[in-house]
Design a protein around this motif. Structure first.
Motif, PDB file in Angstrom:
ATOM      1  N   ALA A 225       0.844  -1.198   0.000  1.00 52.38           N
ATOM      2  CA  ALA A 225       0.000   0.000   0.000  1.00 52.38           C
ATOM      3  C   ALA A 225       0.875   1.242   0.000  1.00 52.38           C
ATOM      4  CB  ALA A 225      -0.906   0.004   1.227  1.00 52.38           C
ATOM      5  N   PHE A 226       0.525   2.230  -0.825  1.00 53.63           N
ATOM      6  CA  PHE A 226       1.214   3.525  -0.843  1.00 53.63           C
ATOM      7  C   PHE A 226       2.716   3.345  -0.996  1.00 53.63           C
ATOM      8  CE2 PHE A 226      -2.629   5.631   0.297  1.00 53.63           C
ATOM      9  CZ  PHE A 226      -3.247   4.856   1.261  1.00 53.63           C
ATOM     10  N   ALA A 227       3.127   2.520  -1.932  1.00 54.04           N
ATOM     11  CA  ALA A 227       4.552   2.219  -2.042  1.00 54.04           C
ATOM     12  C   ALA A 227       4.985   2.132  -3.499  1.00 54.04           C
ATOM     13  CB  ALA A 227       4.856   0.905  -1.335  1.00 54.04           C
TER      14      ALA A 227
ATOM     15  N   ARG B 208      -2.661  -1.565  -3.272  1.00 53.78           N
ATOM     16  CA  ARG B 208      -3.546  -0.397  -3.317  1.00 53.78           C
ATOM     17  C   ARG B 208      -2.709   0.880  -3.310  1.00 53.78           C
ATOM     18  NH1 ARG B 208      -6.759   1.327   1.927  1.00 53.78           N
ATOM     19  NH2 ARG B 208      -6.667   3.245   0.705  1.00 53.78           N
TER      20      ARG B 208
END
Lengths: 588, 190
Positions: free
Chosen positions: A482-484, A507
């Protein structure tokens, strides 16, 4: 089937009858089936079924338990055709991110068609275990009426039913041994379902209604517990108070697993002592959960039972570090601990000191949406646990801050991690001491922990993290991101490495079509791929669907932008595209 | 939410990830997906302020963090259950009772949960009020000093501290009062 027993391949016959060498099946089918019936692992059974046709058939006739990790990967008809003798079914439905509200309502995964087929083909069905499926009250009633020998129902993270459905189960399932209702989004109409168990019903061994809110009749519960002498697991809901708990424990001292109700009540001293004695008499208690509103004042009643505890679940108890420290000092045999971050680093230090046998720890955030740095746990708590608990192999850790150096030390201390799920709660947060990305932390994890099966990453991460993962995580099966990442290259590294990857969920990452398509060949060997809020477009998804017909590519589109894809869910299936997709799901 | 000029959020399609004023990251722009941009009609998205981890340039009051759907990844059932707990912040933070001492101009408050037993509590009271409390015995009450610790229990009665087991005391104590020995003698004789 061939009735002849082929004794050896080297017999003189083999020269004259070359067919004799062809069949590896040197046993009568009954023997083969008997041997195979001792195989329980699904992976072993899958392997066995691939050896040859004889073995395939012997396996399918001897299988009684079936596990279906994605309900849409296969159809009820196909299952019914292949396996004639099923008694236990485990089914999982929605993608895991539905737990976090990322999947809209009415997405699917409805159990009903499965039940209809089972009623036809498996009238002797005994067990049904569902995770993230939609189950209606009508389905539950149908279940209760269709399978006279039904024994075990487990519903985890499901939705669509109400306590009325449970009433049907209680009323009609005369041989029920297990009713396990966990964390479902259901309509809690009334607690009267519990009173529907008939007076002559005594077979219950597992009862878990901890997550239901409406109050049950305590009188009915007490009588039920009294007459079910084989009850091993009892997890009650918040409506049950401490004095009532005492009465239940007195009736069921044989319990191995207990979920208490509300742990806060004005108790007279005498009742306190009685409760403590009741716990003292539960000599088999290994697992303890519940403890809602846990008031420190009453925790001491647990102490007599603590020394035999192997699993303590405090994820509903907001204990401070000093309160928790006193409790944990009594639990030297703990293998598994779930706790809230209100215990802070000091509490985790106590865990490191007191619980040398600990194998699993999960630290949940009491205030996940309040990013005040002064609360919760930091890297030092995790370090302390890793220092004292060298057998640790499963961690789920929610924290406000972390450093690369700390993680490197942690995995040096505990190289046997199989599950490493780290959630730095502020998305994209770097190492708070060096301001660098957290790449080296996860690099250390995958390089050191060769047995790693499951990984969840967080914090500020560049593509380097994914290079490391692709290169070193040879046993990785599940990856959550996520967010990476910085570019397609990150995801490409993972898809190009990680030979055992089965589930990939992503995501809010900058991965686009190139990344998606780089996994073309890989997705058939995986259970599923989830990508939401990434840079994937309709064209990319269409191309994937076109090239790989045995994959279902399901898209949930962005409302404003027609070409941009909001969510895509890709999974292998032998059943073709699903026929129950709602209007917002487009199967390409 | 945080739209101050300070921050480099662009409301188009690109957000730059990085700390303001620091240059050790690569200069390339990081394009983050649309879910991080304000969509006013969608219930599912909200603005995410990436630069709030920034330590260098901050307003005196950093903007409140916006909530991203499904993050942190905690099960909604569990989160709701936790929020429903009757415990308020004050419950979590302690079990405070008032302590008065005869002759002292004002009262104090202590958190009973900090102590494990009577000796710890008495030592703390002695330190707080700069007095000595005698030695407890069942027969004599407190002997050896002028002061005796008493408490008001749930029924409104004034009791001598120390007669009942510690845990029972903690649950029933409403307030504490350090009495002069001459008055306390009457209690100890019951």
């Amino acid at each position: 089937m061939d009735p002849n027993i082929k004794k050896t391949k080297n017999s003189a016959d083999s020269a004259n009858y070359p067919e004799a060498i062809q069949s590896p099946s040197q046993f009568p089918d009954e023997v083969l089936e008997k041997v195979l019936s001792m195989l329980h692992s699904h992976k072993d059974r899958s392997s066995v079924s691939l050896v040859c046709k004889d073995w395939y058939n012997a396996e399918r006739w001897s299988r009684t338990k079936i596990f279906i990790g994605n309900c849409y990967s296969v159809s009820p008809e196909i299952v019914a055709r292949r396996f004639p003798r099923i008694k236990s079914v485990t089914l999982k439905g929605k993608p895991r991110f539905s737990d976090f509200n990322l999947v809209p309502q009415n997405w699917g995964a409805n159990i009903h068609d499965w039940l209809v087929m089972f009623a036809k083909v498996y009238p002797l069905l005994e067990e049904l275990r569902l995770k993230r499926m939609t189950v209606s009250d009508e389905s539950l009633e149908f279940l209760a009426m269709s399978f006279p020998g039904f024994k075990a129902l487990s519903l985890l993270s499901c939705d669509g039913f109400s306590t009325d459905g449970l009433k049907s189960i209680a009323t009609h399932c005369k041989k029920l041994t297990e009713l396990d209702i966990q964390e479902n989004g259901i309509d809690d109409v009334s607690g009267s379902w519990l009173s529907a168990f008939p007076d002559n019903f005594t077979s219950l061994e597992i009862l878990n209604f901890a997550s239901l809110n409406s109050e049950v009749s305590f009188d009915a519960l007490e009588r039920l517990v009294s007459r079910c002498k084989s009850l091993k697991v009892l997890k009650v809901n918040k409506g049950i108070g401490l004095d009532q708990l005492q009465r239940l424990l007195v009736r069921a001292p044989q319990l191995m697993e207990l979920g208490t109700g509300s742990f806060q009540q004005e108790l007279m001293f005498r009742h306190c002592m009685e409760l403590e004695n009741a716990f003292r008499n539960c000599k088999n208690l290994q697992i303890l959960a519940g403890l809602w509103d846990a008031s420190y004042v009453y925790l001491h009643v647990l102490y007599p039972a603590c020394s035999s505890l192997t699993f303590l679940n405090l994820s509903y108890a907001t204990l401070r570090s000093d309160e928790f420290t006193k409790l944990i000092a009594h639990c030297p045999n703990l293998r598994c601990l779930w706790v809230l971050d209100t215990v802070e680093d000091k509490g985790l230090e106590a865990v490191g000191s007191c619980c040398p046998l600990l194998e699993e720890i999960r630290v949940f955030p009491a205030h996940p949406f309040d990013q005040d740095i002064n609360h919760g746990v930091t890297e030092s708590g995790f370090l302390a646990v890793s220092h004292g608990c060298r057998k640790l192999h499963y961690v789920l850790y929610f924290c406000q801050q972390m450093t690369n150096a700390a993680v490197a030390t942690i995995v040096q201390n505990c190289p046997d991690f199989t599950h490493f799920r780290l959630c730095i709660m502020n998305p994209g947060q770097p190492d708070y001491l060096t301001d660098e990305p957290m790449d080296e932390a996860f690099g250390a994890v995958v390089k050191t922990c060769t047995k790693l099966q499951r990984l969840a990453v967080s914090g500020l991460l560049t593509d380097l993290t994914f290079e490391y993962i692709g290169k070193y995580a040879k046993n990785l099966e599940t990856l959550s991101v996520a967010f990476a990442g910085r570019s397609d290259w990150g995801m490409q590294c993972v898809l190009g490495g990680c030979p055992k990857l089965r589930k990939l969920e992503i995501r809010d990452c900058p991965f686009g079509n190139a990344a998606l398509l780089s996994g073309l060949k890989k997705y058939e060997s995986m259970r599923s791929l989830w990508m939401s809020a990434c840079n994937v477009t309709m064209n990319g998804c269409r191309l994937l669907a076109k090239e790989m017909p045995r994959l279902n590519v399901e898209v949930m589109k962005d409302e404003e932008d027609d070409s941009h894809v909001d969510k895509v869910y890709v999974y292998r299936s032998v059943a073709g595209p699903r026929r129950d997709a709602p209007p917002f799901v487009l199967t390409l | 939410m945080g739209k101050a000029a300070n921050y480099e959020n662009e409301l188009a399609t690109e957000l730059r990830l990085g700390l303001l004023g620091t240059d050790h990251h690569e200069p390339e722009k990081q394009s983050f997906p649309l879910s991080l941009v304000i969509k006013s009609n969608k219930r599912s998205s909200s603005e995410m302020d990436y630069n709030s981890s920034d330590k260098c340039e901050q307003d005196s009051a950093p903007p409140p963090k916006a909530q991203v759907v499904g993050w942190p990844p905690v099960r909604s059932y569990w989160r709701n259950a936790l929020q429903q707990q009757k415990k308020t912040e004050s419950d979590v933070s302690g079990m405070y009772v008032k302590v008065s001492m005869d002759g002292a101009p004002y009262l104090r408050k202590i958190d009973l949960r900090v102590y494990n037993n009577y000796p710890e509590l008495l030592k703390a009271l002695e330190a707080m009020f700069k007095c000595t409390i005698g030695v407890y015995s069942e027969r004599e009450g407190y002997s050896g000093s002028d002061n005796a610790p008493t408490y008001e229990d749930k029924d409104g009665d004034w009791m001598l501290v120390g007669d009942v087991p510690w845990n029972m005391f903690v649950t029933s104590c409403r307030r504490l009062r350090i009495m002069k020995e001459s008055e306390a003698k009457g209690l100890g004789c019951l």
